[in-house]
Scaffold this active site. Structure first.
Site, PDB file in Angstrom:
ATOM      1  N   ASP A 248       0.823  -1.217   0.000  1.00  0.00           N
ATOM      2  CA  ASP A 248       0.000   0.000   0.000  1.00  0.00           C
ATOM      3  C   ASP A 248       0.851   1.258   0.000  1.00  0.00           C
ATOM      4  OD1 ASP A 248      -1.942  -2.132   1.052  1.00  0.00           O
ATOM      5  OD2 ASP A 248      -3.171  -0.389   0.539  1.00  0.00           O
ATOM      6  N   LYS A 259      -1.331  -5.227   3.913  1.00  0.00           N
ATOM      7  CA  LYS A 259      -2.429  -5.762   4.734  1.00  0.00           C
ATOM      8  C   LYS A 259      -1.912  -6.384   6.031  1.00  0.00           C
ATOM      9  CE  LYS A 259      -5.872  -5.503   4.194  1.00  0.00           C
ATOM     10  NZ  LYS A 259      -6.608  -4.393   4.897  1.00  0.00           N
TER      11      LYS A 259
END
Ligand code: MRU
Length: 356
Positions: A248, A259
């Site tokens: 991310d 995650k």
């Protein structure tokens, strides 16, 4: 007869977010795998909600969606025939960029479209709309081709016969199509390699069980679903050759936010001398962020932890904590595969070279 890649089951791909001229179309990922439902979003507020509620998720996919959301603001504002289109674009950009904090792709994409619209302001309302739409469509296209290219580069790190372990969903659904971590797997398979994927279920919202298993199944790529806590013991038993995950936000020093649970996978991989590979487009690399400690980690609702789907599994009123991401330290990362090349330690220099 020799089949072309398009005839093979692994050519299955999905583009989960599409520009529809006066709306944004999204495959609702909350409903998968039970139902394939497309949403048509015709307000910026609906796009913000879709990002926040995980109707669309995955760093590149939310970037593309937000870019289309900014373009939508321009279209809607222009259709009203009055008011400042550039101001509407800026307001929409602020709302969209704030929808989720961890994935850098969101702010990155919004900034690009807002800047393109602003730069066209001398040309009048229509020029602003055209510039915003063109910038958003260009982001979607370039993110998709980035996945194809990084997939090709990453496929070299996956041996024929490999067992790959992945966490969360970094596939076509999380991108503009093809995928990052799953793009690497897909490219290896397209190159004729036999690959089997261990799919971490990815509590709390089960992106692995619901989305990665769905995508790999559709593509005809052999895969086995496991609970997250099985990953380390699979490694200990010699059943994992390489871990490949998405990201991310990748900080300038190579720390990787992904995650929740990714860090545990990386620690276990290091303990068993298994390569831990991060696959992401350059848009996920944030050189303005010095290290993982500076990455904001999204905290999501307790209910995602106290429930599995709609079913409560904890006592009523149970307090829970729900950090949606964690940071894997650069020292645990074997390679960062991007469309601009494969970066390795020392990441301070190798990541910045990707931008030159
Ligand atoms: O909360 P999500 O589902 O948006 O989290 C997604 C992930 O953590 C992915 O692994 C990451 O965005 C990479 S997607 C190519």
């Amino acid at each position: 007869m020799v089949s072309g890649a398009a005839d093979l089951p692994h050519a299955f791909d999905v583009v989960p977010v599409r520009w529809a001229g006066t709306a944004v179309d999204l495959l609702d990922q909350r409903r998968l795998p039970a139902a394939e439902v497309w949403l048509r979003l015709d307000t910026v507020a609906a796009v913000v909600d879709a990002i926040r509620d995980l109707a669309v998720r995955g760093a590149p996919a939310i970037g593309i969606t937000a870019a289309f959301g900014v373009a939508l603001a321009a279209v809607v504002s222009d259709a009203r025939g009055a008011g400042d289109v550039v101001a509407a674009v800026r307001d929409a950009g602020d709302a969209l960029a704030a929808a989720r904090p961890t994935a850098v792709n969101l702010g990155w994409a919004v900034e690009r479209v807002v800047a393109a619209a602003g730069a066209a302001s001398d040309g009048g309302r229509e020029a602003v709309v055209d510039a915003a739409v063109a910038a958003a469509v260009a982001i979607a296209e370039s993110e998709r081709s980035a996945c194809r290219r990084l997939g090709e580069l990453g496929a070299g790190l996956v041996a024929d016969g490999a067992n790959v372990l992945t966490h969360c969903n970094a596939g076509a659904l999380a991108t503009g199509g093809y995928g990052t971590a799953l793009g690497v797997v897909r490219a290896a398979v397209e190159a004729g390699k036999h690959v089997h994927v261990w799919v971490d279920e990815t509590r709390p919202v089960l992106q692995g069980a619901r989305l990665t298993a769905w995508e790999l199944g559709r593509a005809g790529i052999p895969n086995t679903l496991v609970v997250d806590s099985a990953a380390a013991s699979l490694m200990a038993r010699g059943l994992v050759d390489v871990c490949v995950v998405g990201a991310d936000r990748i900080a300038a020093n190579g720390d990787v936010a992904n995650k929740i649970g990714t860090y545990s996978v990386a620690l276990a991989a290091a303990a068993h001398s298994i390569p831990f590979v991060v696959a992401a487009p350059v848009s996920t690399v944030d050189l303005s962020c010095p290290d993982g400690a500076h990455i904001e980690i999204e905290e999501r609702a307790d209910a995602e932890v106290t429930n599995v789907g709609a079913v409560a599994v904890a006592p009523a009123g149970q307090i829970a904590a729900n950090p949606a991401f964690d940071v894997t330290l650069a020292a645990l990362v074997t390679a960062v595969v991007t469309e601009a090349g494969v970066a390795r330690a020392p990441y301070e220099s190798s990541l910045s070279e990707l931008f030159t």
